[in-house]
Design a protein around this motif. Sequence first.
Motif, PDB file in Angstrom:
ATOM      1  N   ASN A   1      -4.883  21.789 -10.339  1.00  0.00           N
ATOM      2  CA  ASN A   1      -3.494  21.769 -10.810  1.00  0.00           C
ATOM      3  C   ASN A   1      -3.441  22.341 -12.221  1.00  0.00           C
ATOM      4  O   ASN A   1      -4.136  21.871 -13.122  1.00  0.00           O
ATOM      5  N   LEU A   2      -2.592  23.362 -12.429  1.00  0.00           N
ATOM      6  CA  LEU A   2      -2.531  24.046 -13.712  1.00  0.00           C
ATOM      7  C   LEU A   2      -2.009  23.152 -14.834  1.00  0.00           C
ATOM      8  O   LEU A   2      -2.454  23.259 -15.986  1.00  0.00           O
ATOM      9  N   ALA A   3      -1.067  22.283 -14.530  1.00  0.00           N
ATOM     10  CA  ALA A   3      -0.537  21.387 -15.558  1.00  0.00           C
ATOM     11  C   ALA A   3      -1.585  20.366 -15.978  1.00  0.00           C
ATOM     12  O   ALA A   3      -1.730  20.063 -17.173  1.00  0.00           O
ATOM     13  N   ARG A   4      -2.309  19.828 -15.018  1.00  0.00           N
ATOM     14  CA  ARG A   4      -3.366  18.870 -15.341  1.00  0.00           C
ATOM     15  C   ARG A   4      -4.477  19.547 -16.135  1.00  0.00           C
ATOM     16  O   ARG A   4      -5.005  18.983 -17.096  1.00  0.00           O
ATOM     17  N   TYR A   5      -4.826  20.769 -15.754  1.00  0.00           N
ATOM     18  CA  TYR A   5      -5.846  21.526 -16.487  1.00  0.00           C
ATOM     19  C   TYR A   5      -5.403  21.765 -17.930  1.00  0.00           C
ATOM     20  O   TYR A   5      -6.161  21.512 -18.879  1.00  0.00           O
ATOM     21  N   CYS A   6      -4.181  22.244 -18.117  1.00  0.00           N
ATOM     22  CA  CYS A   6      -3.685  22.559 -19.453  1.00  0.00           C
ATOM     23  C   CYS A   6      -3.638  21.318 -20.338  1.00  0.00           C
ATOM     24  O   CYS A   6      -3.938  21.391 -21.532  1.00  0.00           O
ATOM     25  N   SER A   7      -3.301  20.171 -19.758  1.00  0.00           N
ATOM     26  CA  SER A   7      -3.083  18.961 -20.545  1.00  0.00           C
ATOM     27  C   SER A   7      -4.344  18.131 -20.758  1.00  0.00           C
ATOM     28  O   SER A   7      -4.468  17.469 -21.799  1.00  0.00           O
ATOM     29  N   LEU A   8      -5.271  18.156 -19.796  1.00  0.00           N
ATOM     30  CA  LEU A   8      -6.378  17.204 -19.831  1.00  0.00           C
ATOM     31  C   LEU A   8      -7.759  17.839 -19.999  1.00  0.00           C
ATOM     32  O   LEU A   8      -8.715  17.128 -20.323  1.00  0.00           O
ATOM     33  N   ASP A   9      -7.891  19.134 -19.780  1.00  0.00           N
ATOM     34  CA  ASP A   9      -9.197  19.793 -19.870  1.00  0.00           C
ATOM     35  C   ASP A   9      -9.309  20.478 -21.234  1.00  0.00           C
ATOM     36  O   ASP A   9      -8.535  21.388 -21.548  1.00  0.00           O
ATOM     37  N   THR A  10     -10.274  20.062 -22.042  1.00  0.00           N
ATOM     38  CA  THR A  10     -10.417  20.638 -23.385  1.00  0.00           C
ATOM     39  C   THR A  10     -10.705  22.135 -23.337  1.00  0.00           C
ATOM     40  O   THR A  10     -10.405  22.861 -24.294  1.00  0.00           O
ATOM     41  N   ARG A  11     -11.271  22.631 -22.245  1.00  0.00           N
ATOM     42  CA  ARG A  11     -11.566  24.059 -22.128  1.00  0.00           C
ATOM     43  C   ARG A  11     -10.293  24.904 -22.084  1.00  0.00           C
ATOM     44  O   ARG A  11     -10.335  26.104 -22.363  1.00  0.00           O
ATOM     45  N   ALA A  12      -9.177  24.277 -21.740  1.00  0.00           N
ATOM     46  CA  ALA A  12      -7.915  25.020 -21.649  1.00  0.00           C
ATOM     47  C   ALA A  12      -7.513  25.608 -23.000  1.00  0.00           C
ATOM     48  O   ALA A  12      -6.861  26.655 -23.060  1.00  0.00           O
ATOM     49  N   LYS A  13      -7.894  24.969 -24.084  1.00  0.00           N
ATOM     50  CA  LYS A  13      -7.513  25.476 -25.408  1.00  0.00           C
ATOM     51  C   LYS A  13      -8.300  26.726 -25.783  1.00  0.00           C
ATOM     52  O   LYS A  13      -7.919  27.425 -26.730  1.00  0.00           O
ATOM     53  N   VAL A  14      -9.362  26.997 -25.062  1.00  0.00           N
ATOM     54  CA  VAL A  14     -10.080  28.257 -25.219  1.00  0.00           C
ATOM     55  C   VAL A  14      -9.523  29.291 -24.235  1.00  0.00           C
ATOM     56  O   VAL A  14      -9.284  30.441 -24.586  1.00  0.00           O
ATOM     57  N   PHE A  15      -9.319  28.867 -22.995  1.00  0.00           N
ATOM     58  CA  PHE A  15      -8.803  29.769 -21.961  1.00  0.00           C
ATOM     59  C   PHE A  15      -7.440  30.328 -22.357  1.00  0.00           C
ATOM     60  O   PHE A  15      -7.143  31.497 -22.115  1.00  0.00           O
ATOM     61  N   TYR A  16      -6.590  29.473 -22.943  1.00  0.00           N
ATOM     62  CA  TYR A  16      -5.283  29.908 -23.434  1.00  0.00           C
ATOM     63  C   TYR A  16      -5.366  30.042 -24.962  1.00  0.00           C
ATOM     64  O   TYR A  16      -5.225  29.051 -25.689  1.00  0.00           O
ATOM     65  N   PRO A  17      -5.574  31.245 -25.501  1.00  0.00           N
ATOM     66  CA  PRO A  17      -5.646  31.404 -26.960  1.00  0.00           C
ATOM     67  C   PRO A  17      -4.391  30.899 -27.677  1.00  0.00           C
ATOM     68  O   PRO A  17      -4.460  30.424 -28.798  1.00  0.00           O
ATOM     69  N   HIS A  18      -3.250  31.025 -27.015  1.00  0.00           N
ATOM     70  CA  HIS A  18      -1.999  30.485 -27.559  1.00  0.00           C
ATOM     71  C   HIS A  18      -1.651  29.223 -26.763  1.00  0.00           C
ATOM     72  O   HIS A  18      -0.668  29.181 -26.022  1.00  0.00           O
ATOM     73  N   TRP A  19      -2.481  28.213 -26.945  1.00  0.00           N
ATOM     74  CA  TRP A  19      -2.380  27.025 -26.094  1.00  0.00           C
ATOM     75  C   TRP A  19      -1.035  26.319 -26.254  1.00  0.00           C
ATOM     76  O   TRP A  19      -0.458  25.842 -25.263  1.00  0.00           O
TER      77      TRP A  19
END
Length: 297
Positions: free
Chosen positions: A156-174
């Motif tokens: 789930n993209l929302a769960r990934y963006c909110s709960l996975d710390t790696r998302a702040k790297v994957f999305y440079p403009h988190w």
Amino acid sequence: MDARKEAREFLMSRRANLSPEQAGMPVSGHRRVAGLRRGEVAMLADVSPEYYAKIERGHLAGVSDAVLESVARTLQLDDAEREHLFDLARAANGVARAVRKRRPKTWVPRDGLTRALDAIVLGPAFVRNGRMDVLATNALGRAFYDEVFDGPGQGNLARYCSLDTRAKVFYPHWDAAADVTVSILRTEAGRDPRDKQLHDLIGELSTCSDAFRTRWGAHNVRRHGSGTKEFHHHEVGDLTLTYEGLELTAEPGLSLLIYTAEPGSPSQERLQLLASLAATSTASPPRAGHPTTIQES
């Protein structure tokens, strides 16, 4: 979802975001709030202060389309916000759009849809629902979103963006990505207020993520049709990709999204490298993204 509370907080937040100057009203003296007063909205919308006060308290049942249009114009709602207001009114009248009493089943992509995804080879392509579950992907999409499936995101993209710390790297403009993610969920909550799985997801993310909870309280909504995004993939580095979102007419509520890179650009070369890595992987990527329950008529 408490539809009356949702409508009240949405309208109050839009009023607070609109200054008298933006509304074309003269300003004199000290104002305690930056946004419009309730009476000013009523005057600009050409309704009585008492009637607008009732509307802003969340009593949308029986409010005519003409009045809703007038309120939307006065508050300078964009297309997504206007549609959200009408969705809330439909829910208040017991006629929420595109929702029927249906029995649940586990969604499986049709063979034709799977073949269509496989035919897209120049960029990641995937199918998602309004809850942002990734339901099916092409091979490049599975490699592109590998972290979404292999961690707290659970597909789930929302769960990934909110709960996975790696998302702040994957999305440079988190921060911007998080804003968009929450706005999409807020839009879906207005469109389908009876979706228990969506309510459960919102409750989970609100409990586990302060950032999500704060953004949810802003009541922002948006359409997600096309645009450009930047990513940083852990295997191939920085990517600048454009995307197009297409509604699947045979699968109401589902969208097909396709990412592409500018021909000859470094991003295209990196996508090709990612495709090569995916093709040579010893383990074949799953055809479906993440099992989910949908409603079937």
